[in-house]
Scaffold this motif. Sequence first.
Motif, PDB file in Angstrom:
ATOM      1  N   GLY A 237      -6.322  60.481 -11.542  1.00  0.00           N
ATOM      2  CA  GLY A 237      -5.398  61.104 -10.602  1.00  0.00           C
ATOM      3  C   GLY A 237      -5.555  62.612 -10.553  1.00  0.00           C
ATOM      4  N   TRP A 238      -5.745  63.204 -11.701  1.00  0.00           N
ATOM      5  CA  TRP A 238      -5.944  64.659 -11.784  1.00  0.00           C
ATOM      6  C   TRP A 238      -7.168  65.061 -10.983  1.00  0.00           C
ATOM      7  N   LEU A 239      -8.292  64.373 -11.196  1.00  0.00           N
ATOM      8  CA  LEU A 239      -9.544  64.756 -10.542  1.00  0.00           C
ATOM      9  C   LEU A 239      -9.509  64.479  -9.044  1.00  0.00           C
ATOM     10  N   GLU A 240      -8.746  63.479  -8.613  1.00  0.00           N
ATOM     11  CA  GLU A 240      -8.620  63.215  -7.179  1.00  0.00           C
ATOM     12  C   GLU A 240      -7.851  64.329  -6.472  1.00  0.00           C
ATOM     13  N   ARG A 241      -6.972  65.020  -7.220  1.00  0.00           N
ATOM     14  CA  ARG A 241      -6.159  66.090  -6.630  1.00  0.00           C
ATOM     15  C   ARG A 241      -6.509  67.453  -7.193  1.00  0.00           C
ATOM     16  N   GLU A 242      -7.675  67.587  -7.793  1.00  0.00           N
ATOM     17  CA  GLU A 242      -8.001  68.791  -8.553  1.00  0.00           C
ATOM     18  C   GLU A 242      -7.938  70.060  -7.715  1.00  0.00           C
ATOM     19  N   ASP A 243      -7.446  71.109  -8.371  1.00  0.00           N
ATOM     20  CA  ASP A 243      -7.530  72.458  -7.820  1.00  0.00           C
ATOM     21  C   ASP A 243      -8.848  73.037  -8.304  1.00  0.00           C
ATOM     22  N   GLU A 244      -9.811  73.196  -7.423  1.00  0.00           N
ATOM     23  CA  GLU A 244     -11.117  73.686  -7.852  1.00  0.00           C
ATOM     24  C   GLU A 244     -10.972  75.082  -8.456  1.00  0.00           C
ATOM     25  N   GLY A 245     -11.284  75.179  -9.735  1.00  0.00           N
ATOM     26  CA  GLY A 245     -11.190  76.456 -10.424  1.00  0.00           C
ATOM     27  C   GLY A 245      -9.803  76.834 -10.879  1.00  0.00           C
ATOM     28  N   GLY A 246      -8.797  75.988 -10.541  1.00  0.00           N
ATOM     29  CA  GLY A 246      -7.440  76.280 -10.971  1.00  0.00           C
ATOM     30  C   GLY A 246      -6.793  77.372 -10.144  1.00  0.00           C
ATOM     31  N   PRO A 247      -5.564  77.736 -10.494  1.00  0.00           N
ATOM     32  CA  PRO A 247      -4.857  78.777  -9.734  1.00  0.00           C
ATOM     33  C   PRO A 247      -5.401  80.159 -10.067  1.00  0.00           C
ATOM     34  N   SER A 248      -5.054  81.122  -9.223  1.00  0.00           N
ATOM     35  CA  SER A 248      -5.432  82.506  -9.505  1.00  0.00           C
ATOM     36  C   SER A 248      -4.705  83.014 -10.736  1.00  0.00           C
ATOM     37  N   ALA A 249      -3.464  82.555 -10.925  1.00  0.00           N
ATOM     38  CA  ALA A 249      -2.678  82.969 -12.088  1.00  0.00           C
ATOM     39  C   ALA A 249      -1.597  81.940 -12.332  1.00  0.00           C
ATOM     40  N   PHE A 250      -1.228  81.785 -13.612  1.00  0.00           N
ATOM     41  CA  PHE A 250      -0.114  80.916 -13.971  1.00  0.00           C
ATOM     42  C   PHE A 250       0.648  81.597 -15.098  1.00  0.00           C
ATOM     43  N   GLU A 251       1.886  81.931 -14.831  1.00  0.00           N
ATOM     44  CA  GLU A 251       2.751  82.558 -15.823  1.00  0.00           C
ATOM     45  C   GLU A 251       3.854  81.570 -16.186  1.00  0.00           C
ATOM     46  N   TYR A 252       4.185  81.499 -17.476  1.00  0.00           N
ATOM     47  CA  TYR A 252       5.180  80.503 -17.882  1.00  0.00           C
ATOM     48  C   TYR A 252       5.931  80.976 -19.120  1.00  0.00           C
ATOM     49  N   GLU A 253       7.043  80.297 -19.372  1.00  0.00           N
ATOM     50  CA  GLU A 253       7.769  80.480 -20.630  1.00  0.00           C
ATOM     51  C   GLU A 253       8.522  79.191 -20.942  1.00  0.00           C
TER      52      GLU A 253
END
Length: 301
Positions: A237-253
């Motif tokens: 499922g992940w690979l069928e919906r993959e974000d190629e290269g991922g996001p530009s940035a991900f900030e979290y806490e």
Amino acid sequence: MDWTALRDRFRRAPLRPPPAPWRPVPAQKTGGITDVGFGRPSREEGLTAPDLLLVASSTGRGVFDCANGQRVYRDHGETYPDDSLVREGIGPLEGVQVTMAGLWGGGLRTTTDDGWAVHLVAPDWPAESVLLSKDDEPYRGSNWWHIHREEACELRASGFSPSGRTLVIATACDPRHLLQRGRKEIMTDPATWVDAYVRAWHTNEPADIGALFTDDAAYFTEPYARPWRGRDAIVRGWLEREDEGGPSAFEYEPVAVEGETAVVKGVTTYPDRVLSNLWVLRLDGEGRCAEFTEYWMEQPA
């Protein structure tokens, strides 16, 4: 590195009890040990911990409850199996193939997911010593403990259970050291898991994705969506919906942690949009995710 000085350092190091949260567990004596291995119960037997230790000796096999060191099952068969590194479990481990370590080779885990490590050193070879470290290594650092020195009984194996809750140091005479710590004391910091998730987000490597989840994990892409169930389905499922290269940035806490459950707030930035995220994840005792639910909303431009 000055190997002579290092050898002298290990030779002079006094024996010390392991630090908290490790606690010693008295184990029943077993003579003539050849090999040991950890397993999980194949059926519920009312044991007080999921970690079980299969001990093989010259007189048979025994299963020990790692929480209290008591032998819960014993037989007198299969002293010398065809495959000396894998043994068939008995009693509560019936039907489980247990990977062994000892007289004929093999090895137990030498690290845990939260930074503990066990090291074998031999400043007076062939006698070996066992060192325990935390977020450090004894060759240069100082955050380590000399917890066992081989003396009258030959060392057979040392290492951690797959859960990281138990450390065994098995000698030919007995499971000389059996150490335990509680489940809450080893729960992986959710930040460690999220960092691994972000790496997989960028690599989209099946191995990186699969390592995040338990075999039977459930992944909810939205709170009321039908989940992907099982590691293989999650990878697909992940690979069928993959974000190629991922996001530009991900900030979290992480905003809440209660037992095995953590809530993480994040912001995902793509070239053309920004999303607010809320993740609810349930981690097992080995730092893998058993259930993941994602809430997300696109921020206004």
